[in-house]
Design a protein around this motif. Structure first.
Motif, PDB file in Angstrom:
ATOM      1  N   GLN A  32      42.449  45.393 116.371  1.00  0.00           N
ATOM      2  CA  GLN A  32      41.363  45.501 115.405  1.00  0.00           C
ATOM      3  C   GLN A  32      41.396  46.865 114.706  1.00  0.00           C
ATOM      4  O   GLN A  32      41.238  46.959 113.494  1.00  0.00           O
ATOM      5  CB  GLN A  32      40.009  45.289 116.120  1.00  0.00           C
ATOM      6  CG  GLN A  32      38.845  45.026 115.177  1.00  0.00           C
ATOM      7  CD  GLN A  32      39.132  43.865 114.216  1.00  0.00           C
ATOM      8  OE1 GLN A  32      39.582  42.805 114.613  1.00  0.00           O
ATOM      9  NE2 GLN A  32      38.898  44.094 112.933  1.00  0.00           N
ATOM     10  N   ALA A  33      41.648  47.907 115.511  1.00  0.00           N
ATOM     11  CA  ALA A  33      41.659  49.274 114.973  1.00  0.00           C
ATOM     12  C   ALA A  33      42.782  49.461 113.953  1.00  0.00           C
ATOM     13  O   ALA A  33      42.628  50.191 112.974  1.00  0.00           O
ATOM     14  CB  ALA A  33      41.799  50.276 116.114  1.00  0.00           C
ATOM     15  N   LYS A  35      43.881  47.127 111.968  1.00  0.00           N
ATOM     16  CA  LYS A  35      43.380  46.497 110.742  1.00  0.00           C
ATOM     17  C   LYS A  35      42.402  47.411 110.028  1.00  0.00           C
ATOM     18  O   LYS A  35      42.389  47.478 108.802  1.00  0.00           O
ATOM     19  CB  LYS A  35      42.683  45.170 111.077  1.00  0.00           C
ATOM     20  CG  LYS A  35      43.640  44.045 111.371  1.00  0.00           C
ATOM     21  CD  LYS A  35      42.953  42.674 111.248  1.00  0.00           C
ATOM     22  CE  LYS A  35      43.829  41.587 111.856  1.00  0.00           C
ATOM     23  NZ  LYS A  35      43.255  41.023 113.108  1.00  0.00           N
ATOM     24  N   ASN A  36      41.567  48.101 110.805  1.00  0.00           N
ATOM     25  CA  ASN A  36      40.557  48.998 110.212  1.00  0.00           C
ATOM     26  C   ASN A  36      41.128  50.364 109.829  1.00  0.00           C
ATOM     27  O   ASN A  36      40.374  51.252 109.433  1.00  0.00           O
ATOM     28  CB  ASN A  36      39.398  49.223 111.195  1.00  0.00           C
ATOM     29  CG  ASN A  36      38.698  47.932 111.550  1.00  0.00           C
ATOM     30  OD1 ASN A  36      38.841  46.920 110.859  1.00  0.00           O
ATOM     31  ND2 ASN A  36      37.920  47.959 112.629  1.00  0.00           N
ATOM     32  N   ARG A  37      42.406  50.539 110.016  1.00  0.00           N
ATOM     33  CA  ARG A  37      43.071  51.813 109.711  1.00  0.00           C
ATOM     34  C   ARG A  37      42.435  52.990 110.435  1.00  0.00           C
ATOM     35  O   ARG A  37      42.203  54.057 109.852  1.00  0.00           O
ATOM     36  CB  ARG A  37      43.096  52.069 108.196  1.00  0.00           C
ATOM     37  CG  ARG A  37      43.748  50.922 107.404  1.00  0.00           C
ATOM     38  CD  ARG A  37      43.840  51.223 105.922  1.00  0.00           C
ATOM     39  NE  ARG A  37      44.789  52.294 105.620  1.00  0.00           N
ATOM     40  CZ  ARG A  37      46.104  52.124 105.521  1.00  0.00           C
ATOM     41  NH1 ARG A  37      46.633  50.938 105.711  1.00  0.00           N
ATOM     42  NH2 ARG A  37      46.883  53.140 105.236  1.00  0.00           N
ATOM     43  N   GLU A  38      42.147  52.784 111.719  1.00  0.00           N
ATOM     44  CA  GLU A  38      41.525  53.863 112.493  1.00  0.00           C
ATOM     45  C   GLU A  38      42.557  54.829 113.073  1.00  0.00           C
ATOM     46  O   GLU A  38      42.192  55.869 113.608  1.00  0.00           O
ATOM     47  CB  GLU A  38      40.670  53.270 113.630  1.00  0.00           C
ATOM     48  CG  GLU A  38      39.401  52.593 113.132  1.00  0.00           C
ATOM     49  CD  GLU A  38      38.680  51.801 114.232  1.00  0.00           C
ATOM     50  OE1 GLU A  38      38.937  52.039 115.422  1.00  0.00           O
ATOM     51  OE2 GLU A  38      37.857  50.939 113.870  1.00  0.00           O
ATOM     52  N   HIS A  65      38.228  56.821 116.670  1.00  0.00           N
ATOM     53  CA  HIS A  65      37.397  55.720 117.119  1.00  0.00           C
ATOM     54  C   HIS A  65      35.976  55.900 116.588  1.00  0.00           C
ATOM     55  O   HIS A  65      35.412  56.987 116.669  1.00  0.00           O
ATOM     56  CB  HIS A  65      37.392  55.688 118.652  1.00  0.00           C
ATOM     57  CG  HIS A  65      36.901  54.403 119.227  1.00  0.00           C
ATOM     58  ND1 HIS A  65      35.562  54.106 119.306  1.00  0.00           N
ATOM     59  CD2 HIS A  65      37.573  53.345 119.749  1.00  0.00           C
ATOM     60  CE1 HIS A  65      35.429  52.912 119.862  1.00  0.00           C
ATOM     61  NE2 HIS A  65      36.631  52.429 120.132  1.00  0.00           N
ATOM     62  N   PRO A  66      35.380  54.836 115.992  1.00  0.00           N
ATOM     63  CA  PRO A  66      34.059  54.972 115.380  1.00  0.00           C
ATOM     64  C   PRO A  66      32.979  55.453 116.361  1.00  0.00           C
ATOM     65  O   PRO A  66      32.042  56.132 115.936  1.00  0.00           O
ATOM     66  CB  PRO A  66      33.736  53.566 114.863  1.00  0.00           C
ATOM     67  CG  PRO A  66      34.766  52.663 115.461  1.00  0.00           C
ATOM     68  CD  PRO A  66      35.951  53.495 115.809  1.00  0.00           C
TER      69      PRO A  66
END
Ligand code: C2E
Ligand code: CA
Ligand code: CA
Ligand code: CA
Length: 278
Positions: A32-33, A35-38, A65-66
């Motif tokens: 997921q990260a 995809k979110n470009r984290e 990480h958010p």
């Protein structure tokens, strides 16, 4: 006895499945990260021990990480290496590095080589040689700008890696042997070595015990590298004394906190823009 054994096995299985569960969870999060470009590359300079000038950079991945903030690679890379997903992350990092190199060149800056890390598991998930060749051609980069770090153990223990290195060198890539001296195979491996640069493991500089012996080994390795026409970078230089020592024994380059810590893209761009930095 049977009961105790059963208990032990049960406990073992519990913790194993828990571990697998955690790993599976982490893997989902990483996907997921991505995809979110984290994930972002941080950049750590490699410097001349004599002048402090920057001669290259190493790209080191960080997970922004958010909720958890910056997550260091030690918290996720080993898991990704075990399940092969590391290749997806590495491909992403290599692409980001090439994209930044392209943009620095387009903005008129003198390009400086950047090294990226390659895991042994990458070889079994993707065609590393073709992937890297595609990247430099897509971004129109000179092969010399993208340097490749491969650990001593990956190189020594895997014929597939040695073969990939041979092909990458033939294409014009520069190969750095990472963590040199941390394994047991160093001397034997030097017989048929095909790398360009040795990165001496930081264990040689940062030892509390037996400093004298470590220093003697370092000095010997530096002389040997000179005889073999290999460039040498000492990792983990943290103090002025260490840098003075490296200079004394003829080790021309070092990477470590004494010069610079790994930094984000904005910070490295500011640093590279300073007069006499490069
Ligand atoms: P490495 O390739 O040996 O990278 C050097 C590590 O030493 C980095 O840790 C760096 O921050 C740290 N370091 C640099 N100077 C000093 C110093 O003066 N003192 C000390 N104590 N440490 C110093 P980091 O960034 O936590 O990376 C850890 C490892 O994770 C790397 O070791 C590398 O094996 C792996 N890694 C990092 N980024 C990537 C990546 O994009 N792909 C792959 N496959 N592996 C990566
Ligand atoms: Ca490295
Ligand atoms: Ca290293
Ligand atoms: Ca390492």
């Amino acid at each position: 006895v049977k009961n105790a054994y059963a208990k032990r096995v049960a406990w073992y299985e519990d913790s194993m499945s828990e571990k697998l569960e955690n790993e599976a969870k982490l893997l989902l999060e990483v996907k997921q990260a991505l995809k979110n470009r984290e994930f972002v590359p941080y950049w750590q300079p490699q410097c001349s021990t004599r002048t402090g000038r920057i001669v290259g950079l190493e790209a080191l991945v960080r997970w922004q990480h958010p909720e958890r903030g910056i997550v260091m690679p030690g918290a996720f890379i080993p898991v990704l290496e075990r399940n092969g997903f590391i290749a997806s992350l590495d491909l992403y990092v290599w692409d980001e590095v090439c994209r930044n190199l392209r943009s620095w060149i387009d903005r008129g800056n003198r390009p400086i080589p950047v090294s990226v890390n390659i895991s042994r598991a990458d070889l079994y998930a993707i065609d590393v040689v073709e992937t890297l060749e595609d990247l430099v051609s897509t971004y129109g980069l000179d092969h010399r700008l993208l340097e490749l770090e491969i650990t001593e153990s990956a190189y020594a223990e895997d014929r597939k890696m040695a073969e990939a290195v041979r092909q990458l060198k033939a294409l014009g890539f520069t190969i750095l042997m990472d963590d040199f001296g941390s394994g047991y195979s160093s001397l034997n491996m030097l017989k048929d070595i095909t790398v360009d640069v040795l990165k001496i493991d930081m264990g040689f500089l940062n030892r509390e015990d037996d400093t004298q012996r470590s220093e003697s080994i370092l000095e010997a390795v530096v002389s040997m590298a000179r005889l073999m026409d290999l460039r040498i970078i000492a990792e983990g230089a943290e103090t002025k004394e260490q840098v003075d020592f490296l200079q004394e024994i003829g080790c021309d380059y070092a990477q470590g906190y004494y010069f610079h810590r790994p930094m984000d893209t904005e910070q490295i761009e500011a640093l590279l823009g300073q007069p006499n930095a490069v």
